[in-house]
Design a protein around this motif. Sequence first.
Motif, PDB file in Angstrom:
ATOM      1  N   MET A 152       0.833  -1.203   0.000  1.00 45.67           N
ATOM      2  CA  MET A 152       0.000   0.000   0.000  1.00 45.67           C
ATOM      3  C   MET A 152       0.867   1.253   0.000  1.00 45.67           C
ATOM      4  N   ALA A 153       1.918   1.254   0.804  1.00 46.47           N
ATOM      5  CA  ALA A 153       2.807   2.418   0.862  1.00 46.47           C
ATOM      6  C   ALA A 153       3.426   2.692  -0.507  1.00 46.47           C
ATOM      7  N   GLU A 154       3.847   1.653  -1.187  1.00 48.95           N
ATOM      8  CA  GLU A 154       4.427   1.822  -2.520  1.00 48.95           C
ATOM      9  C   GLU A 154       3.388   2.361  -3.504  1.00 48.95           C
ATOM     10  N   SER A 155       2.206   1.796  -3.460  1.00 43.61           N
ATOM     11  CA  SER A 155       1.134   2.224  -4.353  1.00 43.61           C
ATOM     12  C   SER A 155       0.752   3.682  -4.112  1.00 43.61           C
ATOM     13  N   VAL A 156       0.651   4.064  -2.857  1.00 43.70           N
ATOM     14  CA  VAL A 156       0.297   5.446  -2.503  1.00 43.70           C
ATOM     15  C   VAL A 156       1.404   6.398  -2.962  1.00 43.70           C
ATOM     16  N   ALA A 157       2.662   6.005  -2.803  1.00 42.89           N
ATOM     17  CA  ALA A 157       3.777   6.871  -3.219  1.00 42.89           C
ATOM     18  C   ALA A 157       3.739   7.122  -4.725  1.00 42.89           C
ATOM     19  N   HIS A 158       3.315   6.137  -5.501  1.00 45.76           N
ATOM     20  CA  HIS A 158       3.206   6.305  -6.961  1.00 45.76           C
ATOM     21  C   HIS A 158       2.164   7.358  -7.334  1.00 45.76           C
ATOM     22  N   GLU A 159       1.225   7.637  -6.447  1.00 40.54           N
ATOM     23  CA  GLU A 159       0.164   8.607  -6.729  1.00 40.54           C
ATOM     24  C   GLU A 159       0.645  10.050  -6.719  1.00 40.54           C
ATOM     25  N   ALA A 160       1.768  10.312  -6.071  1.00 43.96           N
ATOM     26  CA  ALA A 160       2.263  11.691  -5.972  1.00 43.96           C
ATOM     27  C   ALA A 160       2.680  12.206  -7.348  1.00 43.96           C
ATOM     28  N   ARG A 161       2.373  13.442  -7.601  1.00 40.34           N
ATOM     29  CA  ARG A 161       2.693  14.080  -8.879  1.00 40.34           C
ATOM     30  C   ARG A 161       4.210  14.238  -9.021  1.00 40.34           C
ATOM     31  N   GLY A 162       4.746  13.836 -10.174  1.00 39.03           N
ATOM     32  CA  GLY A 162       6.169  14.007 -10.459  1.00 39.03           C
ATOM     33  C   GLY A 162       7.028  12.798 -10.161  1.00 39.03           C
ATOM     34  N   VAL A 163       6.460  11.767  -9.551  1.00 37.25           N
ATOM     35  CA  VAL A 163       7.231  10.560  -9.204  1.00 37.25           C
ATOM     36  C   VAL A 163       7.490   9.754 -10.474  1.00 37.25           C
ATOM     37  N   THR A 164       8.760   9.416 -10.709  1.00 39.35           N
ATOM     38  CA  THR A 164       9.096   8.589 -11.866  1.00 39.35           C
ATOM     39  C   THR A 164       9.289   7.126 -11.484  1.00 39.35           C
ATOM     40  N   LYS A 165       9.632   6.880 -10.211  1.00 38.56           N
ATOM     41  CA  LYS A 165       9.902   5.518  -9.757  1.00 38.56           C
ATOM     42  C   LYS A 165       9.812   5.498  -8.242  1.00 38.56           C
ATOM     43  N   VAL A 166       9.458   4.334  -7.692  1.00 36.07           N
ATOM     44  CA  VAL A 166       9.450   4.156  -6.240  1.00 36.07           C
ATOM     45  C   VAL A 166      10.336   2.962  -5.906  1.00 36.07           C
ATOM     46  N   VAL A 167      11.284   3.179  -5.016  1.00 39.43           N
ATOM     47  CA  VAL A 167      12.151   2.105  -4.528  1.00 39.43           C
ATOM     48  C   VAL A 167      11.673   1.766  -3.121  1.00 39.43           C
ATOM     49  N   ASN A 168      11.120   0.581  -2.976  1.00 37.47           N
ATOM     50  CA  ASN A 168      10.494   0.168  -1.718  1.00 37.47           C
ATOM     51  C   ASN A 168      11.454  -0.713  -0.924  1.00 37.47           C
ATOM     52  N   SER A 169      12.016  -0.171   0.137  1.00 39.85           N
ATOM     53  CA  SER A 169      12.919  -0.921   1.025  1.00 39.85           C
ATOM     54  C   SER A 169      12.293  -1.079   2.411  1.00 39.85           C
ATOM     55  N   ILE A 170      10.967  -1.089   2.472  1.00 48.17           N
ATOM     56  CA  ILE A 170      10.258  -1.214   3.738  1.00 48.17           C
ATOM     57  C   ILE A 170      10.334  -2.655   4.202  1.00 48.17           C
ATOM     58  N   GLY A 171      10.662  -2.823   5.474  1.00 46.80           N
ATOM     59  CA  GLY A 171      10.714  -4.154   6.085  1.00 46.80           C
ATOM     60  C   GLY A 171       9.453  -4.468   6.851  1.00 46.80           C
ATOM     61  N   LEU A 172       9.333  -5.730   7.219  1.00 45.12           N
ATOM     62  CA  LEU A 172       8.164  -6.186   8.002  1.00 45.12           C
ATOM     63  C   LEU A 172       8.576  -6.431   9.445  1.00 45.12           C
ATOM     64  N   SER A 173       7.729  -5.956  10.358  1.00 40.35           N
ATOM     65  CA  SER A 173       8.035  -6.122  11.779  1.00 40.35           C
ATOM     66  C   SER A 173       7.527  -7.461  12.316  1.00 40.35           C
ATOM     67  N   GLY A 174       6.655  -8.108  11.575  1.00 37.22           N
ATOM     68  CA  GLY A 174       6.106  -9.387  12.026  1.00 37.22           C
ATOM     69  C   GLY A 174       5.010  -9.205  13.055  1.00 37.22           C
ATOM     70  N   GLY A 175       4.356  -8.066  13.064  1.00 38.01           N
ATOM     71  CA  GLY A 175       3.244  -7.843  13.977  1.00 38.01           C
ATOM     72  C   GLY A 175       3.646  -7.350  15.339  1.00 38.01           C
ATOM     73  N   ARG A 176       4.918  -7.119  15.568  1.00 40.32           N
ATOM     74  CA  ARG A 176       5.469  -6.637  16.840  1.00 40.32           C
ATOM     75  C   ARG A 176       4.765  -7.284  17.969  1.00 40.32           C
TER      76      ARG A 176
END
Length: 107
Positions: free
Chosen positions: A83-107
């Motif tokens: 979702m974070a990657e998809s939302v970032a693509h919505e911003a005007r002027g974005v040519t690419k999104v590099v997603n390095s988000i990790g998973l916490s495993g539900g903390r």
Amino acid sequence: MRVPNQVYALAFALVLTGTLPGCAAYKKCGFGGCPGDAEITAQVRALFDQHPALKPPNLLEVQTLDHVVYLNGVVDTDLERQMAESVAHEARGVTKVVNSIGLSGGR
């Protein structure tokens, strides 16, 4: 004496023509980023604020360089990561999104 000067001039011209294409290949905005990068970052953060699933306890960082958005941090689920990657693509002027988000495993 005239021949060595011509040889030097020819060698200089060859070196110069070999160097110029390398300058053209350098990123268009350099290390400081492009005009508008700060606005893209602010826009992505504002879009994230509109999605409760992306708010804390998730930890998300947004950086923009040459109109490429870099996402870092930790979220609970892979769905939130996507979702974070998809939302970032919505911003005007974005040519690419590099997603390095990790998973916490539900903390």
